[in-house]
Enzyme design. Sequence first.
Site, PDB file in Angstrom:
ATOM      1  N   ARG A 129       3.511 -15.690  25.033  1.00 22.66           N
ATOM      2  CA  ARG A 129       2.413 -14.722  24.831  1.00 22.66           C
ATOM      3  C   ARG A 129       2.835 -13.473  24.075  1.00 22.66           C
ATOM      4  NH1 ARG A 129       1.370 -16.294  30.046  1.00 22.66           N
ATOM      5  NH2 ARG A 129      -0.223 -17.936  30.135  1.00 22.66           N
ATOM      6  N   LYS A 151      -0.179  -8.541  10.130  1.00 22.84           N
ATOM      7  CA  LYS A 151      -0.805  -9.866  10.023  1.00 22.84           C
ATOM      8  C   LYS A 151       0.268 -10.950  10.020  1.00 22.84           C
ATOM      9  CE  LYS A 151      -4.892  -8.695   7.317  1.00 22.84           C
ATOM     10  NZ  LYS A 151      -5.577  -8.991   6.032  1.00 22.84           N
ATOM     11  N   GLU A 193       2.048  -5.982  -6.447  1.00 22.46           N
ATOM     12  CA  GLU A 193       1.480  -5.305  -5.267  1.00 22.46           C
ATOM     13  C   GLU A 193       1.729  -3.795  -5.337  1.00 22.46           C
ATOM     14  OE1 GLU A 193      -0.477  -6.949  -3.333  1.00 22.46           O
ATOM     15  OE2 GLU A 193       0.119  -9.041  -3.622  1.00 22.46           O
ATOM     16  N   LYS A 235      -0.087   1.653   1.923  1.00 22.77           N
ATOM     17  CA  LYS A 235      -0.630   0.577   2.753  1.00 22.77           C
ATOM     18  C   LYS A 235      -0.816   1.052   4.192  1.00 22.77           C
ATOM     19  CE  LYS A 235      -0.551  -4.123   4.303  1.00 22.77           C
ATOM     20  NZ  LYS A 235      -0.059  -5.491   4.261  1.00 22.77           N
ATOM     21  N   GLU A 245     -11.199  -5.015   9.073  1.00 19.39           N
ATOM     22  CA  GLU A 245     -11.275  -5.282   7.649  1.00 19.39           C
ATOM     23  C   GLU A 245     -12.573  -4.750   7.063  1.00 19.39           C
ATOM     24  OE1 GLU A 245      -9.169  -8.782   5.929  1.00 19.39           O
ATOM     25  OE2 GLU A 245      -8.375  -6.766   5.989  1.00 19.39           O
ATOM     26  N   ARG A 249      -9.745  -0.697   4.588  1.00 18.04           N
ATOM     27  CA  ARG A 249      -8.681  -1.688   4.405  1.00 18.04           C
ATOM     28  C   ARG A 249      -9.018  -2.670   3.283  1.00 18.04           C
ATOM     29  NH1 ARG A 249      -4.629  -4.416   8.830  1.00 18.04           N
ATOM     30  NH2 ARG A 249      -3.497  -5.660   7.332  1.00 18.04           N
ATOM     31  N   ASN A 253      -7.603  -5.342  -1.189  1.00 19.10           N
ATOM     32  CA  ASN A 253      -7.945  -6.595  -1.855  1.00 19.10           C
ATOM     33  C   ASN A 253      -8.241  -6.420  -3.343  1.00 19.10           C
ATOM     34  OD1 ASN A 253      -7.680  -8.304   0.381  1.00 19.10           O
ATOM     35  ND2 ASN A 253      -9.705  -7.693   1.130  1.00 19.10           N
ATOM     36  N   HIS A 256      -7.639  -9.141  -5.822  1.00 16.85           N
ATOM     37  CA  HIS A 256      -7.417 -10.362  -5.050  1.00 16.85           C
ATOM     38  C   HIS A 256      -8.607 -11.308  -5.013  1.00 16.85           C
ATOM     39  CE1 HIS A 256      -3.719  -8.422  -3.930  1.00 16.85           C
ATOM     40  NE2 HIS A 256      -3.349  -9.425  -3.165  1.00 16.85           N
ATOM     41  N   HIS A 260      -7.075 -14.627  -6.036  1.00 17.80           N
ATOM     42  CA  HIS A 260      -7.054 -15.812  -5.175  1.00 17.80           C
ATOM     43  C   HIS A 260      -7.749 -16.996  -5.844  1.00 17.80           C
ATOM     44  CE1 HIS A 260      -6.436 -13.286  -1.284  1.00 17.80           C
ATOM     45  NE2 HIS A 260      -5.290 -13.772  -1.716  1.00 17.80           N
ATOM     46  N   HIS A 272       1.603 -15.783  -6.669  1.00 21.54           N
ATOM     47  CA  HIS A 272       0.548 -14.890  -6.199  1.00 21.54           C
ATOM     48  C   HIS A 272       0.458 -13.592  -7.027  1.00 21.54           C
ATOM     49  CE1 HIS A 272      -2.069 -12.793  -3.387  1.00 21.54           C
ATOM     50  NE2 HIS A 272      -1.179 -11.819  -3.306  1.00 21.54           N
TER      51      HIS A 272
HETATM   52  N1  LIG Z   1       1.002 -10.797   6.231  1.00 24.51           N
HETATM   53  C1  LIG Z   1       0.537 -10.178   5.177  1.00 24.51           C
HETATM   54  O1  LIG Z   1      -0.071  -9.106   5.284  1.00 24.51           O
HETATM   55  C2  LIG Z   1       0.780 -10.765   3.827  1.00 24.51           C
HETATM   56  C3  LIG Z   1       0.506 -10.007   2.681  1.00 24.51           C
HETATM   57  C4  LIG Z   1       0.787 -10.569   1.443  1.00 24.51           C
HETATM   58  C5  LIG Z   1       1.330 -11.840   1.345  1.00 24.51           C
HETATM   59  N2  LIG Z   1       1.582 -12.555   2.476  1.00 24.51           N
HETATM   60  C6  LIG Z   1       2.150 -13.898   2.393  1.00 24.51           C
HETATM   61  O2  LIG Z   1       3.448 -13.820   1.810  1.00 24.51           O
HETATM   62  C7  LIG Z   1       3.776 -15.097   1.256  1.00 24.51           C
HETATM   63  C8  LIG Z   1       4.478 -14.918  -0.058  1.00 24.51           C
HETATM   64  O3  LIG Z   1       5.646 -14.165   0.147  1.00 24.51           O
HETATM   65  P1  LIG Z   1       6.865 -14.213  -0.885  1.00 24.51           P
HETATM   66  O4  LIG Z   1       6.350 -14.096  -2.249  1.00 24.51           O
HETATM   67  O5  LIG Z   1       7.835 -13.241  -0.398  1.00 24.51           O
HETATM   68  O6  LIG Z   1       7.360 -15.723  -0.767  1.00 24.51           O
HETATM   69  P2  LIG Z   1       8.623 -16.418  -0.043  1.00 24.51           P
HETATM   70  O7  LIG Z   1       8.837 -15.880   1.303  1.00 24.51           O
HETATM   71  O8  LIG Z   1       8.408 -17.870  -0.172  1.00 24.51           O
HETATM   72  O9  LIG Z   1       9.848 -15.995  -0.977  1.00 24.51           O
HETATM   73  C9  LIG Z   1       9.871 -16.421  -2.328  1.00 24.51           C
HETATM   74  C10 LIG Z   1      11.162 -17.175  -2.668  1.00 24.51           C
HETATM   75  O10 LIG Z   1      12.221 -16.233  -2.772  1.00 24.51           O
HETATM   76  C11 LIG Z   1      13.351 -16.671  -1.990  1.00 24.51           C
HETATM   77  N3  LIG Z   1      13.992 -15.433  -1.554  1.00 24.51           N
HETATM   78  C12 LIG Z   1      13.533 -14.539  -0.665  1.00 24.51           C
HETATM   79  N4  LIG Z   1      14.321 -13.469  -0.627  1.00 24.51           N
HETATM   80  C13 LIG Z   1      15.334 -13.691  -1.494  1.00 24.51           C
HETATM   81  C14 LIG Z   1      16.449 -12.935  -1.914  1.00 24.51           C
HETATM   82  N5  LIG Z   1      16.670 -11.693  -1.472  1.00 24.51           N
HETATM   83  N6  LIG Z   1      17.302 -13.486  -2.812  1.00 24.51           N
HETATM   84  C15 LIG Z   1      17.051 -14.711  -3.320  1.00 24.51           C
HETATM   85  N7  LIG Z   1      15.987 -15.463  -2.991  1.00 24.51           N
HETATM   86  C16 LIG Z   1      15.137 -14.955  -2.079  1.00 24.51           C
HETATM   87  C17 LIG Z   1      12.765 -17.515  -0.914  1.00 24.51           C
HETATM   88  O11 LIG Z   1      13.704 -18.431  -0.431  1.00 24.51           O
HETATM   89  C18 LIG Z   1      11.596 -18.194  -1.637  1.00 24.51           C
HETATM   90  O12 LIG Z   1      12.052 -19.317  -2.312  1.00 24.51           O
HETATM   91  C19 LIG Z   1       2.479 -15.866   1.182  1.00 24.51           C
HETATM   92  O13 LIG Z   1       2.481 -16.878   2.167  1.00 24.51           O
HETATM   93  C20 LIG Z   1       1.413 -14.834   1.514  1.00 24.51           C
HETATM   94  O14 LIG Z   1       0.301 -15.396   2.167  1.00 24.51           O
HETATM   95  C21 LIG Z   1       1.310 -12.031   3.701  1.00 24.51           C
HETATM   96 ZN   LIG Z   2      -1.380  -9.872  -2.547  1.00 21.98          ZN
END
Ligand SMILES: NC(=O)c1ccc[n+]([C@@H]2O[C@H](COP(=O)([O-])OP(=O)(O)OC[C@H]3O[C@@H](n4cnc5c(N)ncnc54)[C@H](O)[C@@H]3O)[C@@H](O)[C@H]2O)c1
Ligand SMILES: [Zn+2]
Length: 385
Positions: A129, A151, A193, A235, A245, A249, A253, A256, A260, A272
């Site tokens: 939990r 999130k 971003e 942020k 939302e 907030r 977007n 986006h 998206h 992305h």
């Molecule tokens: N929770 C939220 O508020 C929120 C906001 C925006 C995006 N997201 C989510 O984030 C995700 C995308 O995140 P991302 O772009 O970081 O992708 P990711 O976590 O897949 O990382 C991208 C790639 O970089 C590699 N990597 C990470 N750090 C590294 C480093 N320091 N050196 C070398 N390689 C490295 C990873 O292994 C991966 O292959 C999506 O799923 C999206 O939905 C969430």
């Molecule tokens: Zn984004």
Amino acid sequence: VTAAGPATELRVRVPDEAGSYRVLVEPGALARLGELAVEAAPAHRYAVIADATVAELYADPAAESFREQGHEPGVYTFPPGEPSKSREEWARLTDALLADGVGRDGAVVALGGGVTGDLAGYVAATYMRGIPVVQVPTTLLAMLDSSVGGKTGVDTRHGKNLVGAFHHPALVVVDPEVLATLPRRERAAGLAEGVKAAALADGDLLGWIHDSAGALLDAEPGPVTRLVERGVAIKADVVAEDPGEAGRRAVLNFGHTVGHALERLAGYRLLHGHAVAAGMRVEAALGEVLGVTREGTLERLAGTLSVCGLGTVHESGPEPGALMEAMATDKKAREGKVRFVLLERSGRAARGPGGTYTRSLPRDGARDVLREAIGRAVAAARASS
Ligand SMILES: NC(=O)c1ccc[n+]([C@@H]2O[C@H](COP(=O)([O-])OP(=O)(O)OC[C@H]3O[C@@H](n4cnc5c(N)ncnc54)[C@H](O)[C@@H]3O)[C@@H](O)[C@H]2O)c1
Ligand SMILES: [Zn+2]
């Protein structure tokens, strides 16, 4: 947000709760992770969750920092990439923690990009939990966006992020030096971003990003530290003001709604950030076409995106009908209406009707308006490349 002590430390208020958490942005902070985590999230056992790529690079120094505090952390890995953000991987990791006897007094350390933050954060949110999570973002996207805001969640075959929970971190530790190993196009994607945050809240920051783009793409720790501080502050301000939302907030977007849809149209083969960059151009253009956004805003935005390595995505832009359809299937389309965040000018989001920050396309001629906006966006991207 209050800057507490050195400029590298921010405190993020948790909406609807009395508490707050620290976001520490500090070159070299990974070496102090154990010390920082033990202080902010005292636990009997620590479970470091990382994808295989990040684990290979950073699990050893992270684990060593815990050993210095007298803790032997468990390290749990999963295959890199969005497909791992699944209920299957959530179950596998949860079962591994259970098998190792991690209890209610355990804590999760999410070491990685946004995929890890969302997945490991969701493991922590649901484990017995809810146990604390320390977010240690290693991509620029995760540093600027996903590690702050609370999130967490996973994807399903029906769409992205459809199952999840709000679970605020106990601490966020940002070590800009880890970006040295991040591929350049991932760095550029993360910069999108930062440009977004600047475009909707800080015109000076937008100018600074434009002038510092080279250093940021080279992952120079000084400029990255400054960008992450400002981006996180924006942020955090927005999220604290509006935990749900419904209101402000929504400004996060910006870019986006179209972004998206472009990701969807590209079958998610587009990063992305690159999709959001194109989305921001179209939405800035849309604002200009509708007379909401000051003329020249698109040109300035496109110029900044271009020097950030976020130039043209489409030669001719998406077809308006296909784009409309892809946008309409997004889960954020309220009451079947596609909503956009528009800019008033560089550095300021526009208020929509009724004080909200979103608006829909005019009922008549929506497709023509969109067609014109796409045309302008593509022309601006070309002109700035
Ligand atoms: N929770 C939220 O508020 C929120 C906001 C925006 C995006 N997201 C989510 O984030 C995700 C995308 O995140 P991302 O772009 O970081 O992708 P990711 O976590 O897949 O990382 C991208 C790639 O970089 C590699 N990597 C990470 N750090 C590294 C480093 N320091 N050196 C070398 N390689 C490295 C990873 O292994 C991966 O292959 C999506 O799923 C999206 O939905 C969430
Ligand atoms: Zn984004």
